[in-house]
Enzyme design. Structure first.
Site, short mmCIF file in Angstrom:
data_model
loop_
_atom_site.label_atom_id
_atom_site.label_comp_id
_atom_site.label_asym_id
_atom_site.label_seq_id
_atom_site.Cartn_x
_atom_site.Cartn_y
_atom_site.Cartn_z
CB CYS A 134 -0.93 -0.01 1.21
SG CYS A 134 -1.88 1.51 1.36
CB CYS A 137 -0.51 2.51 4.07
SG CYS A 137 -2.00 1.84 3.38
CG ASP A 138 3.25 1.19 4.44
OD1 ASP A 138 2.81 1.73 5.47
OD2 ASP A 138 3.03 0.01 4.14
#
Ligand code: NDP
Length: 314
Positions: A134, A137-138
């Site tokens: 992701c 997200c990261d």
């Protein structure tokens, strides 16, 4: 004693919330189980540019908040629990979360799909130590990184690669064949991007890294040419998998009819499953279109199918 609702919706993406808007507006007491990823996959995406009604685009998480607000406005309850067992062998239909037992006259399954992984040993080894599925997200953790990889050739891969150029100095996209599954426009955006290199026709033979005092860190990959079998190494501090999704149907196995890829089979043009009063919508039953707008569309169909079924059967 189980908590009873007229309609229980399992899953809280565009399909689930659209179904909830329709069932609650039809005055059917509705509960939406948010599951492990409240709001679904759109909460881990950035701009949604192709959902009608948002000419300037909208952030995925913001759009899902609006879906939720719209569903609760008509009385749908959102329950932040995950259904992990069902028994549809008798009426009412029964379900269990980690906390409680619930029952319903009709159930709409909209559990979506989850990111697919390569499943190799080295992937497990460096998972969370440079490997992720992701970018939204990261991606931030890779600020200033010389190179990060994106694995895959679909729209997700293109989107993630473009997004990651906000953080890394360079992004290398690796596709296992010469053929890209993504839409032409997304592929062209990635191809034209000055910070993106594309390596086609290669698979990941092994993720490479270091381990010092128990701390693991990804440093690159060994790639294998899909035609010649030749290998080469590419340095990278991060790797993002964007190789598709697996439907979230584990708890329905042996209960609801699934196809060979474990997607729920619905009957004809309806959202009916093999069990009376149980309907399915969104990515869990659609591996062809998989768009927020098509998921919302099938969510609407499932709500109408459920409403009609309830009026004839209760
Ligand atoms: P797709 O199924 O479209 O693409 C998966 C990609 O991963 C393919 O290139 C596939 O290669 C590759 N792949 C699969 N398994 C492996 C493996 N084991 N090793 C290496 N490569 C592998 O998934 P996406 O998540 O990209 O997209 C899903 C849907 O969501 C699509 O309909 C897409 O259009 C949509 N979407 C739309 C977006 C937008 O419009 N903004 C953004 C993101 C997604 P191969 O082709 O060889 O099978």
């Amino acid at each position: 004693m189980s908590k009873h609702f007229k309609v229980i919706i399992i899953g809280s993406g565009p399909a689930g919330f659209t179904a909830a808007i329709y069932t609650s507006r039809a005055n059917l007491e509705t509960a939406v189980f948010e599951g492990q990823q409240p709001g679904g996959q759109l909460t881990i995406t950035t701009d949604v540019e192709n959902f009608p009604g948002y000419p300037e685009g909208v952030l995925g998480p913001e759009m899902m908040d609006q879906f939720r607000v719209q569903a609760t406005r008509f009385g749908a309850k959102t329950i932040y629990e995950t259904i992990n067992k069902v028994d549809f062998s008798e009426r009412p239909l029964r379900m269990w979360s980690e906390k409680e037992e619930y029952s319903a006259d009709a159930v709409i399954i909209s559990t979506g799909a989850t990111a697919r992984l390569l499943g190799t040993e080295s992937e497990t080894k460096y998972w969370g130590a440079g490997i992720s599925a992701c970018a939204t997200c990261d991606g931030f953790f890779f600020r200033g990184e010389k190179n990060v990889l994106v694995i895959g050739g679909g729209d997700s891969a293109m989107e993630e690669a473009i997004y990651l150029t906000n953080f890394a100095e360079n992004v290398t996209l690796i596709n296992r064949s010469e053929k890209f599954r993504s839409s032409k426009i997304m592929l062209e955006r990635a191809q034209k991007h000055p910070k993106i290199d594309i390596i086609a026709n290669h698979t990941i033979e092994e993720f490479l890294g270091t381990e010092e005092k128990g701390i693991k860190k990804l440093t690159g990959v060994r790639l294998k040419n899909s035609s010649t079998g030749e290998t080469r190494e590419v340095e990278a501090g991060g790797a993002f998998l964007a190789i598709g999704h697996i439907p979230n149907t584990k708890i329905f196995k042996g209960i609801i009819d699934l196809d060979k890829e474990n997607y729920i089979i619905t009957k004809g043009k309806s959202t009916n499953t093999n069990i009376e009063g149980v309907f399915a919508c969104g990515d869990v039953m659609d591996h062809t279109y998989r768009q927020a707008v098509t998921a919302a569309g099938t969510g609407c169909s499932a709500a109408i199918d459920a409403e009609r079924w309830l009026s004839e059967n209760s």
